[in-house]
Design an enzyme around this catalytic site. Structure first.
Site, mmCIF file in Angstrom:
data_model
loop_
_atom_site.group_PDB
_atom_site.id
_atom_site.type_symbol
_atom_site.label_atom_id
_atom_site.label_comp_id
_atom_site.label_asym_id
_atom_site.label_seq_id
_atom_site.Cartn_x
_atom_site.Cartn_y
_atom_site.Cartn_z
ATOM 1 N N GLY A 227 44.996 28.020 24.504
ATOM 2 C CA GLY A 227 44.628 27.574 25.834
ATOM 3 C C GLY A 227 45.631 27.949 26.911
ATOM 4 O O GLY A 227 45.396 27.661 28.091
ATOM 5 N N GLU A 270 47.961 28.857 18.793
ATOM 6 C CA GLU A 270 46.874 29.853 18.707
ATOM 7 C C GLU A 270 46.517 30.463 20.056
ATOM 8 O O GLU A 270 45.422 30.250 20.563
ATOM 9 C CB GLU A 270 45.590 29.186 18.188
ATOM 10 C CG GLU A 270 45.650 28.494 16.865
ATOM 11 C CD GLU A 270 44.351 27.730 16.569
ATOM 12 O OE1 GLU A 270 43.601 27.376 17.502
ATOM 13 O OE2 GLU A 270 44.095 27.499 15.398
ATOM 14 N N GLY A 272 45.086 33.003 22.684
ATOM 15 C CA GLY A 272 44.152 34.122 22.745
ATOM 16 C C GLY A 272 44.336 34.824 24.079
ATOM 17 O O GLY A 272 44.957 35.884 24.178
ATOM 18 N N ARG A 273 43.848 34.172 25.128
ATOM 19 C CA ARG A 273 43.897 34.733 26.471
ATOM 20 C C ARG A 273 45.301 35.213 26.874
ATOM 21 O O ARG A 273 45.456 36.301 27.422
ATOM 22 C CB ARG A 273 43.450 33.664 27.470
ATOM 23 C CG ARG A 273 43.438 34.103 28.936
ATOM 24 C CD ARG A 273 43.208 32.906 29.863
ATOM 25 N NE ARG A 273 42.202 32.018 29.341
ATOM 26 C CZ ARG A 273 40.894 32.135 29.559
ATOM 27 N NH1 ARG A 273 40.445 33.084 30.332
ATOM 28 N NH2 ARG A 273 40.043 31.286 29.021
ATOM 29 N N CYS A 342 19.393 43.658 36.760
ATOM 30 C CA CYS A 342 18.306 43.095 37.560
ATOM 31 C C CYS A 342 18.272 41.577 37.513
ATOM 32 O O CYS A 342 17.385 40.978 36.897
ATOM 33 C CB CYS A 342 16.978 43.697 37.139
ATOM 34 S SG CYS A 342 16.774 45.305 37.886
ATOM 35 N N TYR A 371 38.286 37.975 26.803
ATOM 36 C CA TYR A 371 36.904 37.559 27.052
ATOM 37 C C TYR A 371 36.204 38.527 28.003
ATOM 38 O O TYR A 371 35.342 38.142 28.780
ATOM 39 C CB TYR A 371 36.852 36.113 27.567
ATOM 40 C CG TYR A 371 37.613 35.164 26.651
ATOM 41 C CD1 TYR A 371 37.109 34.859 25.399
ATOM 42 C CD2 TYR A 371 38.846 34.637 27.018
ATOM 43 C CE1 TYR A 371 37.815 34.035 24.533
ATOM 44 C CE2 TYR A 371 39.569 33.818 26.149
ATOM 45 C CZ TYR A 371 39.040 33.510 24.913
ATOM 46 O OH TYR A 371 39.743 32.720 24.056
HETATM 47 C C1 LIG Z 1 39.277 29.995 21.723
HETATM 48 C C2 LIG Z 1 40.213 29.351 20.806
HETATM 49 C C3 LIG Z 1 41.605 29.538 20.952
HETATM 50 C C4 LIG Z 1 42.205 30.403 22.029
HETATM 51 O O1 LIG Z 1 41.967 29.963 23.308
HETATM 52 P P1 LIG Z 1 42.701 30.706 24.531
HETATM 53 O O2 LIG Z 1 42.325 29.897 25.708
HETATM 54 O O3 LIG Z 1 42.141 32.082 24.594
HETATM 55 O O4 LIG Z 1 44.151 30.690 24.256
HETATM 56 C C5 LIG Z 1 42.430 28.930 20.044
HETATM 57 N N1 LIG Z 1 41.949 28.156 19.046
HETATM 58 C C6 LIG Z 1 40.628 27.945 18.878
HETATM 59 C C7 LIG Z 1 40.160 27.120 17.760
HETATM 60 C C8 LIG Z 1 39.723 28.532 19.748
HETATM 61 O O5 LIG Z 1 38.418 28.327 19.583
#
Ligand SMILES: *Cc1c(COP(=O)(O)O)cnc(C)c1O
Length: 414
Positions: A227, A270, A272-273, A342, A371
């Protein structure tokens, strides 16, 4: 203009025009140096010996990017058998992966178990499924401690209104179910939501989960989710997440907990972004200009099939403009940039004050690495774009082909 791509020498030895010329438009462009530096930040901001950083694959699962992320020492999270498959292809070892599943079939769970991948289940119902397939095995559970955060209600994954996690008032039921199948609970996981710019909710989430963790004796790891946000409004002066401060707080909390619980306990985050958002830019071309009742529309080939964050989450992405011919000096226009799909909702950027554009100009969508491609589709039978990587030495390599017309029909039976 003081562009992000100039500050970071984003395009290396090439130029946007050359890239479009060579690989077509639209085009996802990634920068290896930026990707590596984000990986290193995440690997080093917490001072705790047994910390694992698991990249959350769903943000961007390009095989070449995954290989780079792995080479920086990150491990990874998968949310589906498809992600497990791609991560193994990228060279991750089963023991470096965590399968965080949500409402999956027995078959899917079996896929993870047979590949030797630790699984975190997120309901009592799924704990039963797991116990039947793998009695006596090790398992993790995803909890909802009641704390959530995020930039949009669709991405808040903890708290009262969410489908995720086992509520902590069900802990007794969890213990009962574990006993029933002789399962060994070795991990707790949570993910409170996506894109927080203040560390406080995350810290609160960590504390809440650690409180629960004290009630279990044999935990090998505790995973606090991702997150971590990035500033999407850099031109307006938005500041990055204060990672150093957050890291100091987390380091203290982790060490204190390990001291009383088990000095070898592993903690996992964890992101991601945070890892991939800023290393990616989406290039597109301006094809048409029109004035509809006072709104100046810039028509491009960046429809919401190519990047859907703006329509899914009302997300803001900064836009850079590259002129194909010498621009009129100091001329700015308030424009709304739209795509070629469209639907009237096909809006990339609304009411932006930008350098006046002409047909043939190129625009770049900033912070498109997370994303972006991952959420792209063939809607309107459009072809998903190619992806290229600007390597450390400034050279460009293609890391995914553009879809072809043949791809659009390859799954039909004759
Ligand atoms: C999407 C997700 C993340 C990563 O979220 P980010 O906002 O991209 O860091 C981590 N853990 C779980 C379980 C997720 O579903």
């Amino acid at each position: 203009m003081n562009y992000y791509t100039s500050q970071t020498n984003f395009y290396g030895d090439t130029k946007p025009e050359q890239l479009i010329e060579q690989f077509g438009s639209p085009l996802y462009v990634y920068n290896e140096n930026i990707l590596r530096s984000r990986c290193r930040e995440m690997m080093s901001f917490i001072d705790y010996p047994n910390l694992s950083v698991h990249y959350s694959t769903k943000a961007n699962s390009n095989l070449e990017l995954l290989k780079i992320i792995r080479s920086e020492g990150l491990k990874a999270d998968a949310l589906s058998p498809g992600e497990i498959f791609v991560l193994l292809k990228a060279g991750f070892k089963p023991e470096d992966l965590l399968y965080v599943c949500n409402n999956v079939s027995e078959q899917e769970m079996r896929y993870a178990i047979e590949h030797g991948i630790m699984t975190s289940v997120d309901s009592i119902s799924q704990l039963h499924t797991y116990g039947k397939i793998n009695p006596g095995g090790k398992v993790a559970i995803r909890l909802n401690t009641g704390i959530g955060a995020g930039h949009h209600e669709k991405v808040v994954t903890g708290g009262k209104k969410t489908k995720f996690g086992i509520n902590i008032d069900k802990i007794d039921k969890v213990k009962e179910t574990l006993n029933l199948y002789k399962l060994k609970l070795v991990g707790l996981t949570q993910h409170i939501g996506s894109l927080f710019m203040e560390g406080e909710p995350y810290v609160e989430g960590v504390k809440a989960l650690l409180e629960i963790a004290k009630g279990f004796n044999d935990l090998e790891f505790i995973d606090f989710g991702g997150g971590f946000g990035i500033p999407y409004r850099k031109q307006d002066g938005e500041k990055a997440l204060a990672l150093k401060l957050l890291g100091e707080k987390l380091s203290d909390i982790f060490k204190a907990f390990a001291n009383t619980y088990n000095p070898n306990i592993k903690f996992i985050i964890e992101p991601g972004r945070y890892i991939v958002a800023e290393c990616g830019v989406l290039l597109g071309s301006v094809h048409a200009l029109k004035d509809n009742k006072g709104t100046q529309y810039v028509g491009t080939d960046i429809g919401f099939n190519v990047i859907s964050r703006p329509i899914l989450y009302d997300s803001y992405h900064e836009i850079e403009v590259y002129h194909s011919k010498k621009p009129c000096k100091d001329s700015f226009t308030k424009v709304t940039i739209v795509g070629n799909i469209c639907e009237s909702g096909d809006i990339l950027a609304k009411d932006r004050q930008l350098p006046s554009m002409r047909e043939g100009d190129i625009i770049a969508v900033m912070d498109a690495g997370a994303y972006g491609y991952a959420l792209s589709s063939n809607y309107n039978n459009r072809l998903r774009p190619a992806e290229v990587l600007i390597k450390k030495d400034g050279q460009v390599v293609q890391i995914r082909k553009r879809d072809s017309f043949e791809d659009l029909i390859k799954n039909f039976l004759d």
